[in-house]
Scaffold this active site. Structure first.
Site, mmCIF file in Angstrom:
data_model
loop_
_atom_site.group_PDB
_atom_site.id
_atom_site.type_symbol
_atom_site.label_atom_id
_atom_site.label_comp_id
_atom_site.label_asym_id
_atom_site.label_seq_id
_atom_site.Cartn_x
_atom_site.Cartn_y
_atom_site.Cartn_z
ATOM 1 N N ASP A 13 76.985 11.354 89.368
ATOM 2 C CA ASP A 13 77.069 10.046 90.035
ATOM 3 C C ASP A 13 76.543 8.903 89.179
ATOM 4 O OD1 ASP A 13 78.093 11.399 92.235
ATOM 5 O OD2 ASP A 13 76.110 11.667 93.119
ATOM 6 N N LYS A 16 80.675 7.640 86.163
ATOM 7 C CA LYS A 16 81.704 8.128 85.220
ATOM 8 C C LYS A 16 83.082 7.575 85.572
ATOM 9 C CE LYS A 16 80.521 12.314 86.333
ATOM 10 N NZ LYS A 16 79.274 12.051 87.076
ATOM 11 N N GLY A 40 82.920 13.261 92.961
ATOM 12 C CA GLY A 40 83.409 12.102 93.696
ATOM 13 C C GLY A 40 83.295 10.923 92.750
ATOM 14 N N HIS A 41 84.421 10.443 92.258
ATOM 15 C CA HIS A 41 84.419 9.370 91.263
ATOM 16 C C HIS A 41 85.005 8.110 91.897
ATOM 17 C CE1 HIS A 41 84.390 12.570 87.822
ATOM 18 N NE2 HIS A 41 83.351 12.650 88.614
ATOM 19 N N GLN A 224 80.127 15.862 87.279
ATOM 20 C CA GLN A 224 78.691 16.169 87.361
ATOM 21 C C GLN A 224 77.949 15.587 86.149
ATOM 22 O OE1 GLN A 224 80.889 19.296 88.017
ATOM 23 N NE2 GLN A 224 81.032 18.209 89.940
HETATM 24 P P1 GDP Z 1 80.534 9.253 89.268
HETATM 25 O O1 GDP Z 1 80.501 10.491 90.098
HETATM 26 O O2 GDP Z 1 79.730 9.396 88.021
HETATM 27 O O3 GDP Z 1 81.915 8.757 88.990
HETATM 28 O O4 GDP Z 1 79.801 8.126 90.125
HETATM 29 P P2 GDP Z 1 80.052 7.797 91.695
HETATM 30 O O5 GDP Z 1 81.337 7.081 91.812
HETATM 31 O O6 GDP Z 1 79.852 9.016 92.521
HETATM 32 O O7 GDP Z 1 78.804 6.867 91.991
HETATM 33 C C1 GDP Z 1 78.599 5.669 91.303
HETATM 34 C C2 GDP Z 1 78.577 4.528 92.321
HETATM 35 O O8 GDP Z 1 78.051 3.378 91.707
HETATM 36 C C3 GDP Z 1 79.947 4.140 92.813
HETATM 37 O O9 GDP Z 1 79.852 3.715 94.133
HETATM 38 C C4 GDP Z 1 80.351 2.990 91.902
HETATM 39 O O10 GDP Z 1 81.268 2.093 92.512
HETATM 40 C C5 GDP Z 1 79.026 2.324 91.689
HETATM 41 N N1 GDP Z 1 78.857 1.659 90.394
HETATM 42 C C6 GDP Z 1 79.324 2.013 89.174
HETATM 43 N N2 GDP Z 1 78.875 1.164 88.222
HETATM 44 C C7 GDP Z 1 78.109 0.260 88.862
HETATM 45 C C8 GDP Z 1 77.314 -0.861 88.413
HETATM 46 O O11 GDP Z 1 77.222 -1.170 87.241
HETATM 47 N N3 GDP Z 1 76.642 -1.560 89.379
HETATM 48 C C9 GDP Z 1 76.687 -1.221 90.689
HETATM 49 N N4 GDP Z 1 75.989 -1.953 91.547
HETATM 50 N N5 GDP Z 1 77.400 -0.181 91.145
HETATM 51 C C10 GDP Z 1 78.083 0.564 90.228
HETATM 52 P P1 IMO Z 2 80.103 13.809 90.229
HETATM 53 O O1 IMO Z 2 81.239 14.247 89.345
HETATM 54 C C1 IMO Z 2 76.234 14.696 92.007
HETATM 55 C C2 IMO Z 2 75.397 18.877 92.967
HETATM 56 C C3 IMO Z 2 75.283 19.252 94.424
HETATM 57 C C4 IMO Z 2 74.255 20.379 94.321
HETATM 58 C C5 IMO Z 2 74.667 21.079 93.039
HETATM 59 C C6 IMO Z 2 75.558 22.299 93.248
HETATM 60 O O2 IMO Z 2 80.525 12.948 91.354
HETATM 61 O O3 IMO Z 2 79.003 13.253 89.416
HETATM 62 P P2 IMO Z 2 78.124 22.580 93.921
HETATM 63 O O4 IMO Z 2 78.859 22.159 95.145
HETATM 64 O O5 IMO Z 2 78.662 22.027 92.654
HETATM 65 O O6 IMO Z 2 77.935 24.073 93.856
HETATM 66 O O7 IMO Z 2 76.629 21.973 94.113
HETATM 67 O O8 IMO Z 2 75.361 20.128 92.278
HETATM 68 N N1 IMO Z 2 76.665 18.200 92.590
HETATM 69 C C7 IMO Z 2 76.751 16.899 92.320
HETATM 70 N N2 IMO Z 2 75.828 15.919 92.379
HETATM 71 N N3 IMO Z 2 77.475 14.422 91.570
HETATM 72 C C8 IMO Z 2 78.412 15.386 91.482
HETATM 73 O O9 IMO Z 2 79.622 15.177 90.937
HETATM 74 C C9 IMO Z 2 78.081 16.684 91.898
HETATM 75 N N4 IMO Z 2 78.744 17.855 91.970
HETATM 76 C C10 IMO Z 2 77.870 18.775 92.387
HETATM 77 O O10 IMO Z 2 74.816 18.175 95.191
HETATM 78 O O11 IMO Z 2 72.972 19.851 94.123
HETATM 79 MG MG MG Z 3 80.094 11.075 92.060
#
Ligand code: GDP
Ligand code: IMO
Ligand code: MG
Length: 430
Positions: A13, A16, A40-41, A224
């Site tokens: 999270d 990415k 979840g991207h 991840q």
């Molecule tokens: P990922 O799993 O690495 O793709 O990240 P996620 O999408 O799960 O979580 C990142 C969250 O931060 C998302 O809701 C993005 O929209 C948000 N985000 C990404 N870059 C920025 C930033 O520079 N500032 C803020 N405030 N939010 C951001």
């Molecule tokens: P993105 O790509 C954050 C965490 C779960 C748990 C552990 C194992 O959005 O960054 P799993 O279901 O993979 O067996 O769970 O890994 N986890 C993540 N945490 N971002 C993710 O993906 C994750 N994918 C798995 O919360 O702690």
């Molecule tokens: Mg994510």
């Protein structure tokens, strides 16, 4: 030729999706190579939000090829649902712009149930998984009883493969007092969705090889983060795949020499979803503040993410373990209102100062972070697109982070929006 791999340097999270989407402008092909719909991207483009789980973040752009590699585990129903959802937002998804590896392993309903049963039974020792069946599916892959995408192409073959997998799973299910799975029912359900998925199936290694010979630019999209890597993360509180950049090669079918630049995505603070050690976790008002301003709720499970200070020691370790060339620092704007900002620069373990994460869970839970404190900038950085326009204290903080982790901050993200990003060094032109 320049191909770039994007990976998370923390516990996932990191942002990415936003960075992959932003960079995909310069790429021809975007490939997911590990993980599944535990990811979840999030992309925000001109105010519209797209949440992707299995589909590569390049899917929203026209004239790009999105590939799901052999290293990804695919829940066929979840994938079809995601395709339907993204199509409803006007994004085109056809076998012309989406290709799925024939040899990718499938996540089936008994994997999901196994994941859930284990988590429920474990109580205190639970991992806090996303309950999507990721772990059990990877176990079956390595246990050589997995069912792969092309197994759906022949009814007889599917029947045999299912019988093999179910002989294993039903034994465990009986032991757990659960109903056994019937081969026939599952086979019928799978054959129903097979044509919808098989139309995307291709030998991905071959396609990558062809594109490489045409000097097309590839962007590998990790899921991840390094601290969730099954070998290098905070084991056993990890996911069941290798999340490091070298996984991009095995998970898509090309050599490690196909990756020319490894970009690590690093949040300006730290978050973690699920259980496990988190040395810089803040269970106070500042932790709450980071969670609120950063909107730290899981994309997949809506769980509240645990929040804490940036852990420079862990990021530096991730950089070294996975050969990261430069980082994209995200969510700088979330720190805007803080008086002081801290970064962990070492740990105290039983009175001794150490500069890395110890390998045992016991020690990982025991270490105390040693911080360096920076003066905050107390002004908005949201949407800033030029390094020079950042407040001086933010510039100082970034320089110190860069010095400590030992690689360049090659870009900085200042809001969820695609273009609110400062480019310092172009990974495709490195
Ligand atoms: P990922 O799993 O690495 O793709 O990240 P996620 O999408 O799960 O979580 C990142 C969250 O931060 C998302 O809701 C993005 O929209 C948000 N985000 C990404 N870059 C920025 C930033 O520079 N500032 C803020 N405030 N939010 C951001
Ligand atoms: P993105 O790509 C954050 C965490 C779960 C748990 C552990 C194992 O959005 O960054 P799993 O279901 O993979 O067996 O769970 O890994 N986890 C993540 N945490 N971002 C993710 O993906 C994750 N994918 C798995 O919360 O702690
Ligand atoms: Mg994510």
């Amino acid at each position: 030729m320049k191909n770039v791999a994007v990976i998370g340097s923390q516990w996932g999270d990191e942002g990415k999706g936003k960075i992959v989407d932003w960079l995909s402008n310069k790429a021809d092909i975007i490939i997911r190579f590990q993980g599944g719909h535990n990811a979840g991207h999030t992309l925000v483009i001109d105010g519209t939000t797209y949440k992707l789980r299995l589909l590569p973040s390049g899917i929203v752009r026209k004239n790009k090829i999105s590939i799901i590699g052999n290293g990804v585990v695919i829940d066929p129903w979840a994938l079809l649902e995601e395709i339907k959802e993204i199509k409803s937002k006007g994004v085109e998804v056809t076998p012309k712009n989406l290709i799925i590896s024939e040899t990718a392993n499938l996540i089936l309903p008994f994997h999901k149930e196994m994941d859930e049963m284990r988590e429920d039974l474990a109580k205190k020792e639970k991992i806090g998984t996303t309950r999507r069946g990721i772990g059990p599916a990877y176990e079956d892959k390595v246990g050589r009883r997995g069912i792969r995408l092309m197994d759906l192409a022949s009814e007889k073959n599917l029947e045999n493969r299912l019988a093999n997998a179910l002989s294993h799973h039903n034994l465990i299910r009986k032991g757990m007092g659960k109903q056994i799975f019937q081969n026939d029912n599952l086979k019928k359900d799978l054959l129903k969705v097979a044509p919808e998925i098989l139309k995307y199936a291709q030998p991905v290694w071959k396609i990558i090889d062809e594109y490489r010979s045409k000097e097309k630019k590839i962007l590998f999209e990790g899921a991840q983060g390094v601290l969730l890597d099954v070998d290098h993360g905070t084991y056993p509180y990890v996911t069941s795949s290798n999340t490091v950049a070298s996984s991009a090669a095995t998970g898509s079918g090309c050599g490690p020499n196909s990756i020319n630049y490894i970009l690590g995505i690093t949040k300006a603070y730290t978050t973690r979803v699920g259980e496990g050690p988190f040395p810089t976790e803040l269970k106070d008002q500042i932790g709450e503040h980071l969670g609120n301003i950063g909107k730290e709720f899981g994309t997949v499970t809506s769980r509240k993410r645990r929040c804490g200070w940036l852990d420079g020691v862990l990021v530096r370790q991730s950089i070294r373990i996975s050969g990261i060339n430069g980082i994209a620092l995200t969510k700088l704007d979330v720190l805007d209102e803080l008086d002081n900002i801290k970064m962990c620069i070492a740990y105290d373990l039983n009175g001794n100062k150490i500069d890395y994460l110890p390998s045992t869970l016991e020690d990982q839970l025991k270490i105390k972070p040693i911080y360096k404190t920076f003066e905050g900038w107390k002004t908005s950085t949201q949407g800033i697109k030029d390094f020079k326009n950042l407040p001086i204290n933010a510039q100082k903080y970034l320089k110190e982070v860069e010095k400590f982790i030992g690689v360049k901050i090659s870009s900085i993200s200042t809001s969820p929006e695609r273009n609110d990003t400062i480019l310092i060094e172009d990974p495709f032109n490195f």
